[in-house]
Design an enzyme around this catalytic site. Structure first.
Site, PDB file in Angstrom:
ATOM      1  N   GLU A 250      30.725  49.335  11.942  1.00 50.03           N
ATOM      2  CA  GLU A 250      31.555  48.144  12.106  1.00 50.03           C
ATOM      3  C   GLU A 250      32.985  48.652  12.230  1.00 50.03           C
ATOM      4  OE1 GLU A 250      34.164  45.599  11.600  1.00 50.03           O
ATOM      5  OE2 GLU A 250      33.482  45.340   9.536  1.00 50.03           O
ATOM      6  N   CYS A 284      39.544  43.112   9.968  1.00 52.74           N
ATOM      7  CA  CYS A 284      39.127  43.585  11.289  1.00 52.74           C
ATOM      8  C   CYS A 284      38.898  42.435  12.266  1.00 52.74           C
ATOM      9  CB  CYS A 284      37.874  44.437  11.179  1.00 52.74           C
ATOM     10  SG  CYS A 284      36.526  43.624  10.312  1.00 52.74           S
TER      11      CYS A 284
END
Length: 477
Positions: A250, A284
């Protein structure tokens, strides 16, 4: 407060005896000193996880679920202590830290319930004398590497499915925020997790390559789960190739946030506030590029600037703080570079646009943003909103997708036909439609392109920790 490594069921210092400091980003005061582990400690952790795997794998799914439920109960009963710890080592306001603890607990709860649903399949055979079956089995030892921005949620989101699947774990939390992870592992120990099933080592930035390098080279470690930068993710993919480990990556994002002319402007502003300023923009999935249609640009900017200008900046110790410090001085310096570059290239700061004392940066709205600015192609990871103008749907979709990253994207529109067109056209793993808060334990989280691969959360997140085994039994006729 737990300040030692946990290996093979025992709390212990680094083998070399060294330590490093964890400091509060709000004022740089010392919070604790934790072990500065080396390759030796990483190897001990892998040995312990490997030895514990057969017995943990042999536990029934329900038995593993019961351990996770006890862990969940302890997390919930210690939620305020965990939130206080997150705020001290990471800096986020206490209200956000409490929300993170609840979010982390949600993943433990989800996978405690999902563990018993990891079923296989019976396949119709080509002939009556055969039976075809599919089983799900744990991949083995998993190495978990977590970031600093969500020290409770990220480790829970990785460890809970690994344990539910029957894997054992070696973990390295971020060097800036190891204490919350150690506290969660302590609670897992109290929940009755057998020795060696979950192991955690801490290390300074200088020893990360040594520690993780051991796990990359060890064929017994069958999976790496990492959340962090794309550059590091590429290194992990390359260096794990020799043993063909399973990977969940990720990685970085560059999320677009699009406001069409038919959008509910008030809702779009609130959605952007929720998506962008959570954790001071240090997430993020934070919108990094805000595209607003010419017809509503000025109205949107006026409403947004009023909301952003009213945000309260301060340490978590002040109960009315809404934006805490950035994680460290390097983070603030990056924000300064991005804003200075944008201003030099023609952007205008409607509000903010300056560094505050220490590790704080004023919440900022920039207008006149263009694609030649650094902040259009790099994650700023801070409380800065660059606003770009656009004229039509085709143009903004081209701009939104003009990035190597593809983690999250957001857009606001009340046109049903446009909603389906844009949702299909955005090259991201996650799409927020008239919504800024998109994460949930029951939903798959992850990206496409250089934002990585694999999913966390949902039943897909459990599959990431399991192999598919096909059984064919013959001569039954």
């Amino acid at each position: 407060m737990q300040v030692l490594n946990f290996i093979a069921g025992a709390w212990q210092p680094a083998g070399a005896g060294a330590g490093f400091e964890v400091r509060n980003p709000a004022d740089e005061t010392l919070v604790a000193e934790v072990p500065d582990s080396t390759a030796v400690d990483a190897r001990w952790a892998a040995d312990a996880a490997h030895a514990a795997f057969p017995a943990w794998k042999a536990r029934t799914a329900r038995e593993r679920a019961q351990v996770l439920k006890r862990w969940l109960a302890l997390i919930e009963s210690h939620s305020e202590e965990l939130a206080q710890l997150i705020s001290r080592e990471q800096g986020k306001p206490l209200a956000e830290a409490r929300g993170e603890v609840a979010y982390a607990a949600g993943y433990v709860e989800w996978y405690a319930e999902e563990a018993v649903r990891a079923s296989g399949e019976i396949i119709q055979p080509p002939v009556n004398s055969k039976r075809l079956m599919v089983l799900k089995e744990p991949v083995g030892v998993v190495a978990v590497i977590t970031p600093w921005n969500f020290p409770a949620a990220m480790i829970a989101r990785k460890i809970a499915p690994a344990l539910a699947a029957g894997c054992t774990v070696v973990a390295k939390p971020a060097e800036d925020t190891p204490l919350t992870s150690l506290a969660l592992v302590k609670l897992a120990e109290e929940a009755g997790l057998p020795a060696g099933v979950l192991n955690i080592v801490t290390c300074s930035r200088g020893h990360v390559a040594d520690v993780v390098g051991v796990w990359l080279a060890d064929a017994r470690v069958r999976k790496i789960s990492f959340t962090g930068s794309t550059a590091v993710g590429k290194l992990l993919a390359r260096d794990s190739a020799a043993t063909l480990k399973k990977l969940s990556l990720e990685l970085g994002g560059n999320a677009p946030f699009i406001v069409f002319e038919d959008a509910d402007i008030a809702a779009a502003v609130e959605g952007l506030m929720a998506a962008k300023f959570r954790n001071g923009g240090q997430t993020c999935v934070s919108p990094n590029r805000v595209y607003v249609h010419d017809a509503v640009h000025d109205r949107f900017v006026d409403k947004l600037a009023a909301r952003v200008g009213a945000l309260k900046v301060g340490p978590a110790s002040q109960p009315d703080s809404q934006i805490g410090p950035m994680i460290n001085a390097r983070a603030v310096e990056k924000i300064e570079r991005h804003v200075a570059d944008a201003l030099a290239r023609g952007a205008r700061a409607v509000t903010g646009g300056r560094r505050l004392e220490g590790n704080y940066y004023a919440p900022t709205v920039l207008t006149g943003a263009t694609r030649d600015m650094q902040l259009s192609c790099e994650e700023t990871f801070g409380p800065v909103v660059p606003v770009f103008r656009f004229g039509d749907e085709a143009e903004v979709l081209q701009l939104a997708n003009d990035t190597p990253f593809g983690l999250a994207g957001y857009f606001y529109s009340n046109d049903v036909r446009r909603i389906w067109r844009v949702a299909s056209a955005l090259e991201t793993g996650i799409v927020g439609i008239n919504e800024g808060a998109v994460a949930a334990p029951s939903a798959p989280f992850g990206g496409v392109k250089e934002s990585g691969y694999g999913r966390e959360g949902s039943h897909w997140g459990l599959d990431e920790y399991m192999h598919t085994k096909y059984l064919c039994q013959g001569n039954l006729g």
